[in-house]
Design a protein around this motif. Structure first.
Motif, PDB file in Angstrom:
ATOM      1  N   ILE A  28       0.851  -1.247  -0.193  1.00  0.00           N
ATOM      2  CA  ILE A  28      -0.082   0.009   0.067  1.00  0.00           C
ATOM      3  C   ILE A  28       0.717   1.319  -0.045  1.00  0.00           C
ATOM      4  CG2 ILE A  28      -1.834   1.309   1.302  1.00  0.00           C
ATOM      5  CD1 ILE A  28      -2.952  -1.212   2.275  1.00  0.00           C
ATOM      6  N   PHE A  29       1.476   1.513   1.074  1.00  0.00           N
ATOM      7  CA  PHE A  29       2.403   2.666   1.102  1.00  0.00           C
ATOM      8  C   PHE A  29       3.647   2.829   0.267  1.00  0.00           C
ATOM      9  CE2 PHE A  29       0.017   1.997   5.246  1.00  0.00           C
ATOM     10  CZ  PHE A  29      -0.515   3.145   5.279  1.00  0.00           C
ATOM     11  N   SER A  30       4.018   1.702  -0.388  1.00  0.00           N
ATOM     12  CA  SER A  30       5.053   1.934  -1.442  1.00  0.00           C
ATOM     13  C   SER A  30       4.518   2.056  -2.793  1.00  0.00           C
ATOM     14  CB  SER A  30       6.163   0.781  -1.391  1.00  0.00           C
ATOM     15  OG  SER A  30       6.728   0.623  -0.241  1.00  0.00           O
ATOM     16  N   ARG A  31       3.288   2.144  -3.099  1.00  0.00           N
ATOM     17  CA  ARG A  31       2.536   1.903  -4.145  1.00  0.00           C
ATOM     18  C   ARG A  31       1.710   3.303  -4.368  1.00  0.00           C
ATOM     19  NH1 ARG A  31       1.930  -4.614  -5.254  1.00  0.00           N
ATOM     20  NH2 ARG A  31       3.840  -4.952  -4.761  1.00  0.00           N
ATOM     21  N   THR A  32       1.650   4.120  -3.696  1.00  0.00           N
ATOM     22  CA  THR A  32       0.661   5.213  -3.589  1.00  0.00           C
ATOM     23  C   THR A  32       1.317   6.548  -3.480  1.00  0.00           C
ATOM     24  OG1 THR A  32       0.360   4.598  -1.377  1.00  0.00           O
ATOM     25  CG2 THR A  32      -1.485   3.881  -2.924  1.00  0.00           C
ATOM     26  N   TRP A  33       0.527   7.589  -4.113  1.00  0.00           N
ATOM     27  CA  TRP A  33       1.105   9.077  -3.556  1.00  0.00           C
ATOM     28  C   TRP A  33       1.099   9.134  -1.940  1.00  0.00           C
ATOM     29  CZ3 TRP A  33       3.127  12.425  -7.037  1.00  0.00           C
ATOM     30  CH2 TRP A  33       2.637  12.059  -8.555  1.00  0.00           C
ATOM     31  N   ALA A  34       2.205   9.659  -1.590  1.00  0.00           N
ATOM     32  CA  ALA A  34       2.438   9.908  -0.221  1.00  0.00           C
ATOM     33  C   ALA A  34       2.452  11.392  -0.039  1.00  0.00           C
ATOM     34  CB  ALA A  34       3.684   9.189   0.266  1.00  0.00           C
ATOM     35  N   CYS A  35       1.947  11.859   0.986  1.00  0.00           N
ATOM     36  CA  CYS A  35       1.940  13.217   1.265  1.00  0.00           C
ATOM     37  C   CYS A  35       3.353  13.449   1.956  1.00  0.00           C
ATOM     38  CB  CYS A  35       0.701  13.590   2.337  1.00  0.00           C
ATOM     39  SG  CYS A  35       0.669  15.522   2.938  1.00  0.00           S
ATOM     40  N   ALA A  36       3.793  14.621   1.624  1.00  0.00           N
ATOM     41  CA  ALA A  36       5.204  14.858   2.204  1.00  0.00           C
ATOM     42  C   ALA A  36       5.329  16.386   2.842  1.00  0.00           C
ATOM     43  CB  ALA A  36       6.203  15.090   1.032  1.00  0.00           C
ATOM     44  N   GLY A  37       3.985  16.740   3.246  1.00  0.00           N
ATOM     45  CA  GLY A  37       3.881  17.895   3.910  1.00  0.00           C
ATOM     46  C   GLY A  37       3.417  19.221   3.339  1.00  0.00           C
ATOM     47  N   LEU A  38       3.348  20.264   3.487  1.00  0.00           N
ATOM     48  CA  LEU A  38       2.563  21.449   2.918  1.00  0.00           C
ATOM     49  C   LEU A  38       3.575  22.219   1.867  1.00  0.00           C
ATOM     50  CD1 LEU A  38       0.781  23.234   5.815  1.00  0.00           C
ATOM     51  CD2 LEU A  38       0.169  21.263   4.477  1.00  0.00           C
ATOM     52  N   ALA A  39       3.028  22.589   0.933  1.00  0.00           N
ATOM     53  CA  ALA A  39       3.841  23.036  -0.004  1.00  0.00           C
ATOM     54  C   ALA A  39       4.866  24.167   0.270  1.00  0.00           C
ATOM     55  CB  ALA A  39       2.970  23.874  -1.218  1.00  0.00           C
ATOM     56  N   ALA A  53       7.766   6.949   2.146  1.00  0.00           N
ATOM     57  CA  ALA A  53       6.774   6.393   1.476  1.00  0.00           C
ATOM     58  C   ALA A  53       6.651   4.953   1.575  1.00  0.00           C
ATOM     59  CB  ALA A  53       6.858   7.053   0.140  1.00  0.00           C
ATOM     60  N   GLY A  54       6.393   4.387   2.476  1.00  0.00           N
ATOM     61  CA  GLY A  54       6.253   2.814   2.667  1.00  0.00           C
ATOM     62  C   GLY A  54       7.731   2.544   3.023  1.00  0.00           C
ATOM     63  N   LEU A  55       8.378   1.638   1.849  1.00  0.00           N
ATOM     64  CA  LEU A  55       9.963   1.178   2.178  1.00  0.00           C
ATOM     65  C   LEU A  55      10.914   2.019   1.667  1.00  0.00           C
ATOM     66  CD1 LEU A  55       9.220  -2.597   1.008  1.00  0.00           C
ATOM     67  CD2 LEU A  55       9.188  -1.704   3.424  1.00  0.00           C
ATOM     68  N   ASN A  56      10.445   3.255   0.903  1.00  0.00           N
ATOM     69  CA  ASN A  56      11.073   4.036   0.244  1.00  0.00           C
ATOM     70  C   ASN A  56      11.305   5.330   0.921  1.00  0.00           C
ATOM     71  OD1 ASN A  56      10.833   2.449  -2.577  1.00  0.00           O
ATOM     72  ND2 ASN A  56       8.668   3.009  -1.954  1.00  0.00           N
ATOM     73  N   ASN A  57      12.709   5.891   1.171  1.00  0.00           N
ATOM     74  CA  ASN A  57      12.929   7.268   1.752  1.00  0.00           C
ATOM     75  C   ASN A  57      13.302   8.068   0.397  1.00  0.00           C
ATOM     76  OD1 ASN A  57      15.044   9.462   2.930  1.00  0.00           O
ATOM     77  ND2 ASN A  57      13.340   8.698   4.091  1.00  0.00           N
ATOM     78  N   ILE A  58      12.346   9.108   0.201  1.00  0.00           N
ATOM     79  CA  ILE A  58      12.508   9.979  -0.845  1.00  0.00           C
ATOM     80  C   ILE A  58      12.754  11.494  -0.674  1.00  0.00           C
ATOM     81  CG2 ILE A  58      11.153  10.846  -2.746  1.00  0.00           C
ATOM     82  CD1 ILE A  58       9.671   8.369  -2.590  1.00  0.00           C
ATOM     83  N   LEU A 128      20.829   9.307  -9.716  1.00  0.00           N
ATOM     84  CA  LEU A 128      20.227   8.919  -8.633  1.00  0.00           C
ATOM     85  C   LEU A 128      18.635   8.365  -9.540  1.00  0.00           C
ATOM     86  CD1 LEU A 128      20.337  11.999  -6.291  1.00  0.00           C
ATOM     87  CD2 LEU A 128      21.390   9.806  -6.256  1.00  0.00           C
ATOM     88  N   LYS A 129      17.959   7.490  -8.708  1.00  0.00           N
ATOM     89  CA  LYS A 129      16.745   7.110  -9.091  1.00  0.00           C
ATOM     90  C   LYS A 129      15.692   8.086  -8.967  1.00  0.00           C
ATOM     91  CE  LYS A 129      17.861   2.406  -9.470  1.00  0.00           C
ATOM     92  NZ  LYS A 129      17.861   1.079  -8.991  1.00  0.00           N
ATOM     93  N   LYS A 130      14.943   8.543  -9.935  1.00  0.00           N
ATOM     94  CA  LYS A 130      13.879   9.369  -9.707  1.00  0.00           C
ATOM     95  C   LYS A 130      12.470   9.041  -9.215  1.00  0.00           C
ATOM     96  CE  LYS A 130      15.550  12.424 -13.555  1.00  0.00           C
ATOM     97  NZ  LYS A 130      15.637  12.567 -14.949  1.00  0.00           N
ATOM     98  N   ALA A 131      11.852   9.678  -8.373  1.00  0.00           N
ATOM     99  CA  ALA A 131      10.581   9.601  -8.079  1.00  0.00           C
ATOM    100  C   ALA A 131       9.395  10.770  -8.613  1.00  0.00           C
ATOM    101  CB  ALA A 131      10.496   9.504  -6.625  1.00  0.00           C
ATOM    102  N   HIS A 143       5.688   9.912  -5.110  1.00  0.00           N
ATOM    103  CA  HIS A 143       5.115   8.593  -5.598  1.00  0.00           C
ATOM    104  C   HIS A 143       6.378   7.857  -5.841  1.00  0.00           C
ATOM    105  CE1 HIS A 143       3.552   5.017  -7.211  1.00  0.00           C
ATOM    106  NE2 HIS A 143       2.187   5.390  -7.120  1.00  0.00           N
ATOM    107  N   PRO A 144       6.740   6.739  -5.274  1.00  0.00           N
ATOM    108  CA  PRO A 144       8.030   6.188  -5.446  1.00  0.00           C
ATOM    109  C   PRO A 144       8.544   5.861  -6.953  1.00  0.00           C
ATOM    110  CG  PRO A 144       6.673   5.067  -3.727  1.00  0.00           C
ATOM    111  CD  PRO A 144       5.871   5.904  -4.257  1.00  0.00           C
ATOM    112  N   ASP A 145       7.437   5.674  -7.851  1.00  0.00           N
ATOM    113  CA  ASP A 145       7.702   5.391  -9.187  1.00  0.00           C
ATOM    114  C   ASP A 145       7.625   6.619 -10.141  1.00  0.00           C
ATOM    115  OD1 ASP A 145       7.376   4.386 -11.833  1.00  0.00           O
ATOM    116  OD2 ASP A 145       5.723   3.262 -11.612  1.00  0.00           O
TER     117      ASP A 145
END
Lengths: 379, 351
Positions: A28-39, A53-58, A128-131, A143-145
């Motif tokens: 769930i948390f590695s495959r969806t849009w994650a909120c990273a705070g306010l603009a 974001a789930g297993l991903n640190n972005i 670097l791998k992009k998100a 989103h991790p992807d």
């Protein structure tokens, strides 16, 4: 179609076991849009935040073109985390381990002692791998992807069911930023958020300004939409009695309280806009971060509104029970009431005598959320 | 049809400013498919003036979705065709038009959510106007921002249309006018005086940072402005892959530093392979046409890209290369209308 009254849809282990927790993080948390705070958290070139974001640190960083970039926070050399929490960088990102340096497009631009240490090794295509990153409704999203597609594919359908608020024109109220560690599984916190049945009862002394008999709610795709109007006596003179200056026209006053999947609640009311971000920490622990925006007007307008509305509220808010102020049920604070109820439920799950009871019409959303989680975890 | 041109009737003309006129063409049913265009593309008009055949590419200034084929032509001091169009062409006339073409276009995606920055000057608005129309009409989640340079308010093409579109866009279109010599009573007041230059670009983006983070930058002005805007964008770390440019108008003088040598060219065109002698100083296009072949071409000034081909062997000197990016050139693309051989043997392959 599941039996609408059938509870539980999820077994007790879904709320207590590490295996379930890990599967949710992965599926769930590695495959969806994650909120990273306010603009406004990343508002200047060079500023960055990192987010789990789930297993991903972005991390998200703003370039001098004021565009946000998001990358997996992993050096391509040995995987060291590149940036910590929040901060400001210049035009480069340097790994603390061996000083490998990347530009803001994620390209590796410098490797110390490169000729001697990496003879004949092609480092030119190391990046670097992009998100994916975007702004939506005044919030930062990742989103991790890298190829997640438009964020509107995810939120477009629920957007018309949210409030008429111009979120970007509101200002954060610094004292409205609170964090709560709740000794309960994240789904209990979410289920409490979307349970319309408890509002008139647990919160009988604290949320009476809304008319819980006229709730309109339901799932729109994976997101839960919720609206209720003001209670008639509050609606009658809302311009005078609102605790803060209004953020939407008085004739539209009401509360939109959606729970976006997974665990991103909003509370968009006539006088405030809040983010209620549910972060799973462990099977029985959850951190909720609340950020609040109010009208972007001078302080004296708040003081004036507080003075005008004081008498109305003095009569309206009370604890559910009489008692000391440190008893959540006597606090007159709906958040304290909710935390109490969530933690009590989590404790009871450990009892060998625990058994789910029948579930109400007002708890339909709870059942649907459990069904949704089950589909994502099994899928 | 004649050499790729079709005779289209002018349905209407409209004076946009004192110095610019729009022509709307009637496209008969049977030509609709051939004349389908993407926002930003151009058509080439052909006239016979003073006993000479002249061709000019003009951007289509209407969005493709439900729009009628329209070009908007601004007079140039000594412009043979631009003055003819402004002075002589009237509704009912027939003009020879080559179907839409060009790599400077915007393909709207109804699911995309983007911030588009447009930088234009003078008649560079014409493709941009079509693009803005496409974004507003067909990309409901995207926003468009335009910084538009002109001499004064009177020379702003589509001024009223832009104002109307901005007002009706629910915040999705923002237009900022940059005037180099505004009159005192300029209405509406310009956002700033001066030109669309490096500082203007940086200020515009800082004042209106992207909201949707998938950003695109489209630049259409004279060559000098385009180069300055691109440099300014690269300076603030905009990736080159997000920038699209097209220039117009008085082209930079051709680079005549190399004369070219006589050569034998192997030309692959439409499935056939021919051997074409090229005289010293002759372009590959001119030599191919002299051999009675019909290679594609249009503007013959290096602007439109219609005559583009791939150079498979040998080397050429390009007198002008407006229609090619550095990446195109590194892949071997050439503009045959501007290509002078500098090796005695070449192989050229048309797309």
């Amino acid at each position: 179609m599941a039996d609408r009254r059938g509870m539980p849809i999820l077994p007790v282990e879904a709320y207590t076991s590490r295996a379930w927790f890990d599967r949710e993080q992965e599926r769930i948390f590695s495959r969806t849009w994650a909120c990273a705070g306010l603009a406004e958290d990343v508002a200047e070139p060079g500023q960055y935040v990192s987010v789990q974001a789930g297993l991903n640190n972005i991390f998200i960083v703003m370039g001098r073109d004021r565009r946000l970039r998001a990358f997996h926070n992993i050096c391509r050399h040995r995987g060291t985390q590149l940036l910590r929490a929040v901060g400001k960088t210049q035009r480069a990102i340097v790994c603390p381990y061996h000083d490998w340096t990347y530009d803001l497009e994620g390209r590796l631009v410098s490797v110390p002692d490169r000729e001697r240490q990496f003879p004949g090794v092609d480092l030119d295509c190391v990046s670097l791998k992009k998100a994916s990153v975007d702004l939506w409704r005044g919030m930062l999203w990742v989103h991790p992807d890298e190829n997640a597609g438009s964020i509107m594919d995810w939120f477009g359908e629920v957007e018309p069911h949210l409030g008429p608020h111009e979120v970007d024109e509101l200002a954060e109220y610094p004292k409205g930023r609170t964090e709560h560690t709740i000794e309960a599984n994240w789904k209990i916190v979410v289920e409490n958020y979307i349970d319309g049945y408890h509002l008139a009862h647990l919160h009988s002394g604290t949320l009476g300004m809304y008319d819980h008999s006229r709730i309109e709610s339901g799932f729109v795709g994976p997101h839960f939409a919720f609206w209720e109007p003001l209670a008639p006596d509050y609606a009658k003179d809302v311009e005078k009695n609102s605790p803060y200056p209004l953020v939407i026209p008085a004739e539209q006053a009401g509360a939109w309280v959606p729970m976006l999947f997974p665990g991103i609640g909003l509370a968009e009311t006539e006088s405030t806009w809040s983010l209620f971000h549910v972060n799973p920490i462990s099977p029985d622990r959850t951190r909720v971060v609340i950020r609040t925006r109010v009208a972007a007007v001078p302080y004296r307008a708040f003081a004036r509104q507080a003075a005008r509305s004081r008498r109305f509220w003095a009569r309206r808010v009370s604890g559910k029970f009489e008692g000391h102020g440190d008893d959540p049920m006597a606090s007159g604070d709906f958040m304290a009431e909710d935390i109490y109820a969530c933690e009590q439920q989590q404790r009871s799950l450990r009892s060998p005598y625990f058994e789910h009871g029948p579930s109400s019409e007002g708890e339909a959303g709870v059942r649907e959320h459990q069904e949704l989680v089950r589909r994502w975890v099994e899928g | 049809m004649d050499g790729g041109f079709h005779r289209l009737r002018v349905a209407a003309t409209r004076a946009e400013t004192e110095r610019a006129t729009s022509l709307v063409f009637e496209v008969p049913e049977g030509l609709r498919e051939a004349f389908r265009w993407k926002a930003g593309q151009h058509v080439t008009l052909r006239f016979h003036l003073g006993g000479e055949e002249v061709r000019r590419p003009y951007s289509i200034s209407a969005k493709p979705e439900g729009g009628r084929l329209r070009v908007t032509v601004k007079r140039h001091e000594s412009g043979l065709v631009s003055n003819h169009v402004n002075d002589r062409v009237a509704a009912g006339d027939v003009v020879e038009v080559m179907p839409p073409f060009g790599g400077f276009y915007l393909d709207p995606d109804p699911r995309a959510r983007r911030t588009y920055y447009f930088f234009g000057a003078g008649s560079g608005i014409t493709p941009v106007f079509a693009m803005i129309g496409s974004v507003l009409g067909s990309e409901p989640h995207s926003v468009a921002r335009l910084a538009y340079g002109n001499v004064d308010a009177g020379s702003v093409i589509f001024r009223e249309d832009l104002t109307r579109m901005e007002e009706g866009s629910d915040g999705r279109l923002l237009v900022r006018h940059v005037l180099s010599s505004p009159s005192r009573a300029s209405s509406p007041a310009p956002w700033r005086r001066g030109r669309v230059d490096a500082r203007c670009v940086a200020d515009f983006i800082n004042e209106h940072p992207p909201y949707a983070q998938d950003t695109r930058y489209y630049v259409c002005g004279p060559g000098g402005m385009n180069a300055a805007v691109r440099r300014a964008l690269l300076d603030i770390d905009v990736p080159d892959t997000r920038i699209r440019m097209e220039s117009y108008g008085p082209v930079e003088p051709p680079d005549d530093s190399l004369a070219g040598v006589a050569a034998e060219a192997t030309v692959r065109l439409g499935g056939a392979t021919l051997t074409v002698p090229v005289a010293a100083g002759q372009t590959v296009l001119a030599a191919t046409r002299a051999a009675d072949e019909t290679p594609p071409f249009s503007c013959e000034s290096g602007v439109c890209g219609a005559c583009r081909a791939m150079l498979r062997r040998g080397r050429v000197h390009l007198r002008a290369r407006m229609a090619l990016t550095d990446a195109d050139i590194s892949r071997g693309a050439i503009l045959t209308c501007q290509a002078l051989p500098i090796t005695p043997r070449l192989t050229v392959e048309y797309d």
